[in-house]
Design a protein around this motif. Sequence first.
Motif, short mmCIF file in Angstrom:
data_model
loop_
_atom_site.label_atom_id
_atom_site.label_comp_id
_atom_site.label_asym_id
_atom_site.label_seq_id
_atom_site.Cartn_x
_atom_site.Cartn_y
_atom_site.Cartn_z
N LYS A 1 0.85 -1.28 -0.22
CA LYS A 1 -0.04 -0.22 0.11
C LYS A 1 0.97 0.78 -0.55
N PHE A 2 2.46 1.03 0.17
CA PHE A 2 2.62 1.68 0.58
C PHE A 2 4.12 2.29 -1.59
N GLY A 3 3.33 1.42 -2.01
CA GLY A 3 4.32 1.29 -3.44
C GLY A 3 5.27 0.31 -3.45
N ASP A 4 5.58 0.61 -4.85
CA ASP A 4 6.43 -0.98 -5.35
C ASP A 4 7.97 -0.96 -3.87
N ILE A 5 7.98 -1.54 -3.32
CA ILE A 5 8.81 -1.79 -2.76
C ILE A 5 9.89 -3.28 -3.00
N ASP A 6 11.40 -2.91 -2.83
CA ASP A 6 11.92 -3.79 -2.93
C ASP A 6 12.70 -4.40 -1.73
N ALA A 7 12.50 -6.11 -1.35
CA ALA A 7 12.66 -6.00 -0.01
C ALA A 7 13.01 -7.78 0.66
N TYR A 8 13.88 -7.62 1.32
CA TYR A 8 14.65 -8.72 1.95
C TYR A 8 13.90 -10.25 1.95
N ARG A 9 13.75 -10.64 1.60
CA ARG A 9 12.85 -12.38 1.41
C ARG A 9 13.79 -13.24 2.85
N VAL A 10 13.47 -13.12 4.49
CA VAL A 10 14.07 -14.43 5.51
C VAL A 10 13.17 -14.96 5.06
N GLU A 11 14.00 -16.32 5.47
CA GLU A 11 12.78 -17.22 5.90
C GLU A 11 13.72 -18.39 6.36
N SER B 1 17.37 2.11 3.92
CA SER B 1 18.00 2.18 6.02
C SER B 1 17.00 1.84 6.89
N ARG B 2 16.03 2.11 5.94
CA ARG B 2 14.73 2.11 7.54
C ARG B 2 14.06 0.39 7.67
N ARG B 3 14.48 -0.42 7.00
CA ARG B 3 13.98 -1.82 7.33
C ARG B 3 13.03 -1.87 8.00
N ILE B 4 12.35 -2.04 7.15
CA ILE B 4 10.72 -1.90 7.42
C ILE B 4 10.36 -3.14 6.98
N PRO B 5 9.74 -3.83 8.23
CA PRO B 5 9.04 -5.47 8.11
C PRO B 5 7.68 -5.37 7.63
N SER C 1 -1.60 -14.58 6.30
CA SER C 1 0.28 -13.82 6.13
C SER C 1 -0.84 -12.22 6.57
N MET C 2 0.50 -11.78 7.36
CA MET C 2 0.27 -10.22 7.32
C MET C 2 1.02 -9.69 6.74
N ARG C 3 0.50 -7.81 6.95
CA ARG C 3 0.54 -7.19 5.28
C ARG C 3 1.14 -6.30 6.63
N LEU C 4 1.76 -5.11 5.94
CA LEU C 4 1.50 -4.16 6.89
C LEU C 4 0.62 -3.18 6.26
N GLU C 5 -0.33 -1.96 7.49
CA GLU C 5 -1.07 -1.12 6.90
C GLU C 5 -0.48 0.20 7.62
N SER C 6 0.49 0.07 8.30
CA SER C 6 0.41 2.44 8.48
C SER C 6 1.87 1.50 9.92
N PHE C 7 2.52 2.08 9.87
CA PHE C 7 3.52 2.31 11.07
C PHE C 7 4.05 3.42 11.48
N ASP C 8 4.91 3.92 12.34
CA ASP C 8 5.68 5.35 12.73
C ASP C 8 6.99 4.97 13.41
N LEU C 9 8.14 5.70 12.56
CA LEU C 9 9.47 5.06 13.20
C LEU C 9 9.55 6.41 13.77
N ASN C 10 10.03 5.93 15.35
CA ASN C 10 10.48 7.14 16.14
C ASN C 10 12.25 6.84 16.32
N GLY C 11 12.28 8.27 15.17
CA GLY C 11 14.00 8.44 15.39
C GLY C 11 14.66 6.87 13.99
N ASP C 12 16.04 6.33 13.69
CA ASP C 12 16.22 6.05 12.70
C ASP C 12 17.41 4.27 13.72
N ALA C 13 16.58 4.21 15.01
CA ALA C 13 17.62 3.43 15.39
C ALA C 13 16.84 2.02 15.40
#
Length: 229
Positions: free
Chosen positions: A159-169, A194-198, A211-223
């Motif tokens: 829902k945030f657009g097309d995003i390249d992501a690492y697939r980890v299994e 750099s955000r490393r969003i799940p 399946s869990m699909r990300l709907e919204s997120f709020d990052l508090n800084g980059d830590a």
Amino acid sequence: FQFRGQWGIFRKVGQITIATEAAQNGDPSLLLVKTEARTVGFVKALFPLVLQGNALLDTSKGRIIENRVTDEGRSNERDANTRFDFDSGLMLHVDNLRPDRTKDRPLPYGTPLDYGSAILQIRGWDLEPNREYPLFIASNGKFYLIEMKAKGIDSLNTKFGDIDAYRVEPVSAFPLSRIFREGGKMAVWISKDSRRIPLRLDVKTSIGTASMRLESFDLNGDAVVAASQ
């Protein structure tokens, strides 16, 4: 991070939230990781579930110090506290509803995580294709060693657009959890930036894919959470 739970053709059967807040004692190296999963819609009428977890996470060492889990499900109520005493090398597990399951167990490793904290932990990995990473999970008084591997990079339509992501299994688990004993498979996708969003987590079983699909997120800084040592 707020996720929409999906099962097969049913686009919204649950809501999962993973959030952090500062520890009450003011220690900047500690975070309270709050996880909540609940069924919604028609599924809620059939399988009411409100699962909540509160884990105190030591970000400097990549491990939780204590964890409380409650489950208000119709057929599987739960109320348990787990504390990790690293000085004595013991896990102290107290089941408040089933005292016969209360027990102390030796810690087989020094960096236990709950499932919510594990998602945060993966954000802190230096992800590279074909590289393997260990996860040490403590759940309901049991321990699991799971070897995860970055299998590749996919382009996800989100829902945030097309995003390249690492697939980890997971490539191995000891002992086998119920999902893996029944031939299930799992994958989690972490954004390749750099955000490393799940962004997504899939669990395939013999009766369908959850399946869990990300709907919204709020990052508090980059830590991000420190990698386990």
